[in-house]
Design an enzyme around this catalytic site. Sequence first.
Site, PDB file in Angstrom:
ATOM      1  NE  ARG A  55     -13.080   6.311  -7.270  1.00 56.95           N
ATOM      2  CZ  ARG A  55     -12.966   6.664  -5.999  1.00 56.95           C
ATOM      3  NH1 ARG A  55     -13.079   7.905  -5.640  1.00 56.95           N
ATOM      4  NH2 ARG A  55     -12.730   5.757  -5.077  1.00 56.95           N
ATOM      5  N   GLY A  79     -12.407   0.081   4.152  1.00 58.02           N
ATOM      6  CA  GLY A  79     -11.345   0.674   3.341  1.00 58.02           C
ATOM      7  C   GLY A  79     -11.612   2.149   3.119  1.00 58.02           C
ATOM      8  CD  GLU A 101      -7.425   2.732   4.668  1.00 59.85           C
ATOM      9  OE1 GLU A 101      -6.418   2.153   4.205  1.00 59.85           O
ATOM     10  OE2 GLU A 101      -8.496   2.818   4.038  1.00 59.85           O
ATOM     11  CD  GLU A 130     -10.151  -9.564   6.207  1.00 56.33           C
ATOM     12  OE1 GLU A 130     -10.603  -9.576   5.055  1.00 56.33           O
ATOM     13  OE2 GLU A 130      -9.405  -8.642   6.606  1.00 56.33           O
ATOM     14  CD  GLU A 145     -13.428   2.392  -5.211  1.00 56.04           C
ATOM     15  OE1 GLU A 145     -13.747   1.473  -6.012  1.00 56.04           O
ATOM     16  OE2 GLU A 145     -12.268   2.685  -4.957  1.00 56.04           O
ATOM     17  CD  GLU A 154      -9.163  -0.107  -3.864  1.00 54.61           C
ATOM     18  OE1 GLU A 154      -9.744  -0.252  -2.784  1.00 54.61           O
ATOM     19  OE2 GLU A 154      -9.305   0.882  -4.584  1.00 54.61           O
TER      20      GLU A 154
END
Length: 172
Positions: A55, A79, A101, A130, A145, A154
């Site tokens: 990954r 994120g 994050e 936001e 991701e 997620e």
Amino acid sequence: NQQICRGYTAAMATPMAAEGNGKGNEAENMTSKDYYFDSYSHFGIHEEMLKDHVRTDSYRKAIARNQCHIKDKVVLDIGCGTGILSLFCAQAGAKAVYALECSEIAEHAKQIVKDNGFADVVHVIKGKVEEIDLPVDKVDVIVSEWMGYFLFYESMLDTVIFARDKWLSEGG
């Protein structure tokens, strides 16, 4: 196993779960969103993702192979977790990377970025997409991701779309 960036093997070996999140009795007042973000405050989940070499290396290769779209560009990493995608973008020559994050892992991401020598390029910002303001009006590239486990856990697609509509430059 080959280290991808300095700081990951050593940093990921430290168990965060035993440290808690410093919130004391606030757990009684936590919402489901708070629990979600808190779950990303611990190294365990990040260690699991980083140890998935297929990954992680796939992301590294994808960014490296698309260097022409990243070099000298402003990148937004949504994120960012421990900052691995941000570091890959910095290695690919990004002019600036804004690594967003929401969880407490952001503080560790700042240190990992510094330990890897990219503090002048990667800027970790703690907060919800936001609710924050970027120090720039537009970005050229967005990386994230966002899929999570089986495309459900997620489920950050709405957040990525929000960021795209708010910050992505035309042609980005």
